[in-house]
Design an enzyme around this catalytic site. Structure first.
Site, PDB file in Angstrom:
ATOM      1  N   ASP A 161     -19.618  10.561  12.506  1.00  0.00           N
ATOM      2  CA  ASP A 161     -19.813  10.171  13.680  1.00  0.00           C
ATOM      3  C   ASP A 161     -21.100  10.217  14.225  1.00  0.00           C
ATOM      4  O   ASP A 161     -21.314  10.417  15.510  1.00  0.00           O
ATOM      5  CB  ASP A 161     -18.812  10.851  14.664  1.00  0.00           C
ATOM      6  CG  ASP A 161     -17.490  10.710  14.518  1.00  0.00           C
ATOM      7  OD1 ASP A 161     -16.952  10.033  13.284  1.00  0.00           O
ATOM      8  OD2 ASP A 161     -16.392  11.604  15.100  1.00  0.00           O
TER       9      ASP A 161
ATOM     10  N   ASP B 118     -15.947   7.050  14.681  1.00  0.00           N
ATOM     11  CA  ASP B 118     -14.723   7.196  15.702  1.00  0.00           C
ATOM     12  C   ASP B 118     -14.518   5.858  16.266  1.00  0.00           C
ATOM     13  O   ASP B 118     -15.763   5.035  16.594  1.00  0.00           O
ATOM     14  CB  ASP B 118     -15.458   8.286  16.708  1.00  0.00           C
ATOM     15  CG  ASP B 118     -14.406   9.062  17.534  1.00  0.00           C
ATOM     16  OD1 ASP B 118     -13.399   9.563  16.787  1.00  0.00           O
ATOM     17  OD2 ASP B 118     -14.553   9.267  18.860  1.00  0.00           O
TER      18      ASP B 118
ATOM     19  N   HIS C 200     -11.978   3.931  18.670  1.00  0.00           N
ATOM     20  CA  HIS C 200     -10.723   4.033  19.585  1.00  0.00           C
ATOM     21  C   HIS C 200     -10.575   2.605  20.300  1.00  0.00           C
ATOM     22  O   HIS C 200     -11.692   1.796  20.633  1.00  0.00           O
ATOM     23  CB  HIS C 200     -11.150   4.928  20.797  1.00  0.00           C
ATOM     24  CG  HIS C 200     -11.232   6.351  20.469  1.00  0.00           C
ATOM     25  ND1 HIS C 200     -10.521   7.125  19.615  1.00  0.00           N
ATOM     26  CD2 HIS C 200     -12.427   7.204  20.574  1.00  0.00           C
ATOM     27  CE1 HIS C 200     -10.700   8.234  19.336  1.00  0.00           C
ATOM     28  NE2 HIS C 200     -12.179   8.277  19.947  1.00  0.00           N
TER      29      HIS C 200
ATOM     30  N   HIS D  57      -7.361   4.231  25.216  1.00  0.00           N
ATOM     31  CA  HIS D  57      -7.210   5.458  24.163  1.00  0.00           C
ATOM     32  C   HIS D  57      -6.401   6.620  25.064  1.00  0.00           C
ATOM     33  O   HIS D  57      -7.064   6.851  26.036  1.00  0.00           O
ATOM     34  CB  HIS D  57      -8.133   5.561  23.160  1.00  0.00           C
ATOM     35  CG  HIS D  57      -7.765   6.466  22.101  1.00  0.00           C
ATOM     36  ND1 HIS D  57      -7.724   8.056  21.980  1.00  0.00           N
ATOM     37  CD2 HIS D  57      -7.204   6.366  21.004  1.00  0.00           C
ATOM     38  CE1 HIS D  57      -7.248   8.411  20.903  1.00  0.00           C
ATOM     39  NE2 HIS D  57      -6.820   7.553  20.222  1.00  0.00           N
TER      40      HIS D  57
ATOM     41  N   HIS E  55     -15.326   6.433  25.062  1.00  0.00           N
ATOM     42  CA  HIS E  55     -16.427   6.398  24.218  1.00  0.00           C
ATOM     43  C   HIS E  55     -15.848   5.713  22.844  1.00  0.00           C
ATOM     44  O   HIS E  55     -14.603   5.514  22.651  1.00  0.00           O
ATOM     45  CB  HIS E  55     -16.680   7.850  23.950  1.00  0.00           C
ATOM     46  CG  HIS E  55     -15.665   8.603  23.144  1.00  0.00           C
ATOM     47  ND1 HIS E  55     -14.741   9.293  23.975  1.00  0.00           N
ATOM     48  CD2 HIS E  55     -15.419   8.874  21.879  1.00  0.00           C
ATOM     49  CE1 HIS E  55     -13.788   9.865  22.756  1.00  0.00           C
ATOM     50  NE2 HIS E  55     -14.174   9.453  21.674  1.00  0.00           N
TER      51      HIS E  55
ATOM     52  N   LYS F   3     -11.566   6.361  12.495  1.00  0.00           N
ATOM     53  CA  LYS F   3     -10.404   7.188  12.990  1.00  0.00           C
ATOM     54  C   LYS F   3     -10.425   7.112  14.485  1.00  0.00           C
ATOM     55  O   LYS F   3     -11.222   6.913  14.916  1.00  0.00           O
ATOM     56  CB  LYS F   3     -10.704   8.727  12.418  1.00  0.00           C
ATOM     57  CG  LYS F   3     -12.260   9.325  12.872  1.00  0.00           C
ATOM     58  CD  LYS F   3     -12.557  10.438  12.268  1.00  0.00           C
ATOM     59  CE  LYS F   3     -13.834  11.027  12.787  1.00  0.00           C
ATOM     60  NZ  LYS F   3     -13.796  11.355  14.489  1.00  0.00           N
TER      61      LYS F   3
ATOM     62  N   CYS G 243     -15.793  17.192  15.646  1.00  0.00           N
ATOM     63  CA  CYS G 243     -15.314  16.425  14.497  1.00  0.00           C
ATOM     64  C   CYS G 243     -15.939  16.865  13.119  1.00  0.00           C
ATOM     65  O   CYS G 243     -15.275  16.896  12.080  1.00  0.00           O
ATOM     66  CB  CYS G 243     -15.849  14.952  14.666  1.00  0.00           C
ATOM     67  SG  CYS G 243     -14.571  14.368  15.882  1.00  0.00           S
TER      68      CYS G 243
HETATM   69  C1  VGL Z   1     -15.600  13.677  18.705  1.00  0.00           C
HETATM   70  C2  VGL Z   1     -14.760  14.150  20.817  1.00  0.00           C
HETATM   71  C3  VGL Z   1     -14.095  12.678  20.768  1.00  0.00           C
HETATM   72  C4  VGL Z   1     -16.740  14.068  17.722  1.00  0.00           C
HETATM   73  C5  VGL Z   1     -14.841  12.387  18.848  1.00  0.00           C
HETATM   74  O1  VGL Z   1     -17.133  13.103  17.079  1.00  0.00           O
HETATM   75  O2  VGL Z   1     -17.054  15.115  17.483  1.00  0.00           O
HETATM   76  N1  VGL Z   1     -15.634  14.403  19.828  1.00  0.00           N
HETATM   77  N2  VGL Z   1     -14.355  12.220  19.725  1.00  0.00           N
HETATM   78 ZN    ZN Z   2     -13.229  10.159  20.087  1.00  0.00          ZN
END
Ligand code: VGL
Ligand code: ZN
Length: 204
Positions: A10, A48, A50, A54, A83, A108, A153
């Site tokens: 990410d 990431d 979404h 979401h 996000h 994801k 993550c």
């Molecule tokens: C993440 C919060 C929400 C991450 C992703 O990449 O750590 N944290 N979505």
């Molecule tokens: Zn996320």
């Protein structure tokens, strides 16, 4: 090494300073991650990803604030600012990331009703992303994890990786954390206890 893969978690605009869910110093790791990409045969990225609205977004739960926790059918879920909305600038990889060498991008968090921190399983935690099978079919048994965020993550991915039988190292100097209510310390301990190798090469 033919049996090793670098997994970059990410490293996207929304997790870097100026982004919607900025992780302090998130962009600082880009040069080091690029070095590691250059020196590794097999590179996998996660993204990431979404849909708008979401269920992990606080804005989808009237009256709820970002960084609060709610109960979902699958358990506790932290609520986040909107996000990494599919196709948005915030969902793009950091513009300095040398991503072209990546052999696979695992997306994801695209199911509206379930969040996905881990590169291997969604937060239910039963729905696989397919990454374990992909790596096994390619004969890869050793993973180096880097990216954002250390305590979400990256940590969830590392815990699932050891559970799936991969020799797993997290390079902490190539990660940055969110640290929500002590989550960084908690997740570092959980990773250590689970058999994840934690390395910090900061002073190398
Ligand atoms: C993440 C919060 C929400 C991450 C992703 O990449 O750590 N944290 N979505
Ligand atoms: Zn996320």
């Amino acid at each position: 090494m033919a049996d090793e893969a670098l997994v970059v978690i990410d490293l996207q605009n929304d997790f870097c300073p100026g982004g919607a869910l900025a992780v302090a110093g998130g962009d600082e790791i880009v040069p080091l991650v690029n070095d590691m990409i250059r020196r590794t045969d097999h590179v996998v990225l996660t993204q990431d990803w979404h849909p708008a609205g979401h269920s992990s977004f606080a804005s989808s739960h009237p009256g709820s604030q970002p960084y609060s926790t709610i109960e979902m059918p699958y358990g506790a879920q932290t609520l986040w600012p909107d996000h990494c909305i599919q196709g948005s600038l915030g969902s793009d990889f950091h513009s300095g990331l040398a991503w072209t060498k990546a052999e696979l991008v695992i997306r994801k968090g695209f199911r509206p009703a379930i969040d996905s921190y881990s590169a291997f399983f969604e937060n239910d935690p039963a729905t696989p992303t397919g990454l374990a099978g992909y790596l096994r079919e390619r004969g890869i048994d050793t993973l180096i994890l880097v990216g954002l965020a250390t305590d979400f993550c990256v940590a969830f991915s590392a815990l699932d990786a050891v559970k799936q039988g991969f020799r797993t190292t997290v390079r902490l100097d190539a990660c940055r954390g969110i640290d929500l209510n002590g989550s960084l310390e908690t997740m570092l301990a959980r990773m250590r206890d689970a058999g994840v190798t934690l390395e910090d090469h900061t002073s190398d």
